[in-house]
Scaffold this active site. Structure first.
Site, PDB file in Angstrom:
ATOM      1  N   SER A   1       0.817  -1.218   0.000  1.00 15.24           N
ATOM      2  CA  SER A   1       0.000   0.000   0.000  1.00 15.24           C
ATOM      3  C   SER A   1       0.851   1.268   0.000  1.00 15.24           C
ATOM      4  CB  SER A   1      -0.945  -0.050   1.200  1.00 15.24           C
ATOM      5  OG  SER A   1      -1.941   0.930   1.103  1.00 15.24           O
TER       6      SER A   1
ATOM      7  N   GLU B   1      10.076   5.897 -10.131  1.00 16.31           N
ATOM      8  CA  GLU B   1       9.687   6.425 -11.441  1.00 16.31           C
ATOM      9  C   GLU B   1       9.913   7.926 -11.588  1.00 16.31           C
ATOM     10  OE1 GLU B   1       6.208   3.076 -12.408  1.00 16.31           O
ATOM     11  OE2 GLU B   1       5.683   5.205 -12.348  1.00 16.31           O
TER      12      GLU B   1
ATOM     13  N   LYS C   1      -0.721  -4.090  -3.353  1.00 16.14           N
ATOM     14  CA  LYS C   1      -2.030  -3.560  -2.970  1.00 16.14           C
ATOM     15  C   LYS C   1      -2.194  -2.197  -3.640  1.00 16.14           C
ATOM     16  CE  LYS C   1      -4.879  -2.133   0.974  1.00 16.14           C
ATOM     17  NZ  LYS C   1      -5.063  -0.724   0.586  1.00 16.14           N
TER      18      LYS C   1
END
Length: 501
Positions: free
Chosen positions: A330, A341, A355
């Site tokens: 999560s 990224e 998740k």
């Protein structure tokens, strides 16, 4: 009522005529004469009064004829009918609150979403306790998956961690009773309890069909979420164990302390971190992502996306790596994906949990809570990692001895015993540099000699038997070795040192 209003207007248009007629002398009469307006109002009051009495008699009278309902949705009439039929015809008295709570649980369970749940008042209290400063329990984040209760991650320094419970262990029973089919909230109710009390956990690890049993003593689980230390090469290791209200502020304090010690690089560790509060994750990600760059995206029910960008403010500029594993879930994955990224930070370790949904908890008037999924979260580049996880840039596995099962210190292992527990003990002894002979589950003379040497080195009474203090010390030393020789941390530091050259 429209007709009555029209009549009232007509009467009001002739007030002067009525007054003039009253001024003229009239002969005495045995009848009482009323104005039309007054007469109409008396009729209306009589009708309303009669209707009220009738409705009262029908709904609460001793021989009520019909149950008056005004459901907001016609589709709920079937539910009302079933509720009435059970209350009227079931062979025993029923608890109405249980029926209602059961209906609500069933509605949420029908979503097929392990992250959505309806919690009664007692369950809601426990849920709120879990995000407060501390709570009593074994210290393990769990999740329901395919009808089974899975450990997402144990909390640092908790009974669960000290007992060797690991991410993806399947809890099969609590105190001898199966918990298969329970929701995660229901399972938590059975696992938690007052500090100092014992709870028996039976669990399965991986594909091993054999079940392992462990008795844990419940303890106060403090919500301390940030831990730091500095190595001689000035590379800081900061571990975040969950994302709570104060995690961001606590992280800033630890960064201040590490910078004061001359921090040249940072290993940010979110292994076995089950997640937590979204704004906290965004704030922490903003420390490492340039202002205005994407941190994450949120996709709602209608398909619309909201892009969350890095906030302005303090930035960490030293070379950084992030550690992840199967217990990183999560909010941990949001942070890891944002740094990967949008800041080209290397991820080290094992694939994360996977998740990719977000939940909100809504408190209801009676103190119960409805927790439900509100949307998907996507990585800065728009990738959805749900049930797939995030792959690290550098895959580094834990050593095999890190996944050995817990040894029951209350049971004795001695000469000529044969068991899986003996085999696990032999592997632990080898990892710590002792030679128990062939790893075959047989407690032979070589095994007893290895245990005696271990006892001698740890200043424990020498008898060559594994039990009590000896067993606990063996597991404690193994845990220290895992932390000292952590291959993921070593790889992360190697990458940072290379960047510093």
């Amino acid at each position: 009522m429209d007709e009555n209003k029209k009549q009232e207007s007509k009467d009001d248009s002739q007030p002067q005529l009525d007054n003039k007629e009253q001024e003229l002398p009239r002969p005495a009469s045995k009848y009482v004469k009323l104005k039309p307006f007054t007469l109409i109002m008396m009729i209306i009051v009589l009708i309303l009064g009669t209707s009220g009495i009738t409705i009262f008699a029908l709904t609460v009278g001793e021989k009520k004829v019909v149950e008056v309902r005004t459901p907001n949705h016609e589709e709920f009439q079937k539910l009302f009918n079933a509720y009435d039929e059970i209350g009227k015809s079931y062979y025993e008295e029923v608890d109405q609150d249980k029926l209602v709570n059961g209906a609500l649980k069933g509605m949420v369970n029908a979503l097929g979403d392990p992250y959505s749940d309806y919690m009664g008042t007692e369950e809601a209290t426990q849920f709120n306790d879990s995000i407060s400063s501390s709570f009593d329990g074994i210290g393990a984040e769990i999740q329901e998956r395919d009808g089974q209760i899975i450990i997402v991650s144990p909390i640092k320094n908790s009974p669960a961690e000290k007992a060797g419970l690991l991410p993806n262990d399947i809890i099969k029973s609590v105190n001898g009773k199966s918990i298969a089919g329970l929701s995660s909230t229901e399972a938590v109710q059975k696992i938690r309890g007052k500090r100092g009390t014992k709870v028996d956990i039976e669990y399965q690890r991986g594909k091993d069909a054999k079940l392992h049993k462990v008795t844990l003593v419940r303890a106060e689980i403090p919500i301390e979420t940030v831990y730091s230390k500095m190595s001689k090469d000035k590379i800081a290791h900061i571990q975040i164990t969950s994302f709570a209200d104060r995690t961001y502020q606590d992280l800033l304090k630890e960064l201040d302390a590490m910078e004061a010690k001359g921090m040249k690089g940072l290993v940010l560790d979110v292994r076995q971190n089950p997640g937590g509060i979204l704004p906290t994750a965004i704030s922490i990600a903003s420390l490492f992502v340039d202002t205005g760059k994407n941190v994450m995206q949120i996709e709602y029910k209608d398909g619309k996306r909201e892009v969350i960008k890095a906030q302005d403010g303090r930035k960490v500029r030293v070379p950084t790596t992030v550690l992840i594993d199967g217990g990183s879930a999560s909010a941990s994955e949001i942070l890891a994906a944002a740094l990967s990224e949008s800041s080209n930070v290397k991820l080290i370790g094992e694939k994360s949990f996977g998740k990719g949904t977000m939940q909100t908890a809504k408190s209801l008037e009676d103190g119960s809570t409805l927790k439900y999924t509100t949307g998907k979260w996507l990585t800065p580049d728009g990738n959805w990692i749900h049930k797939k996880g995030i792959q690290p840039d550098e895959k580094v596995a834990y050593p095999k001895y890190a996944s050995l099962p817990f040894l029951d210190a209350s049971k004795e292992m001695k000469l000529n015993d044969v068991s899986e527990q003996v085999k696990a003990a032999e592997k632990m002894l080898i990892a710590l540099g002792y030679n128990p002979g062939k790893v075959d589950g047989l407690y032979d003379e070589l095994t007893a000699y290895a245990v005696s040497r271990f006892q001698d080195n740890e200043k424990i009474k020498i008898d060559g038997v594994l039990k009590g203090k000896t067993t606990l010390k063996l597991m404690d030393e193994l845990r220290k070795k895992i932390q000292k020789d952590d291959p993921m941390v070593k790889e992360a530091k190697k990458i940072i040192l290379k960047d510093l050259k």
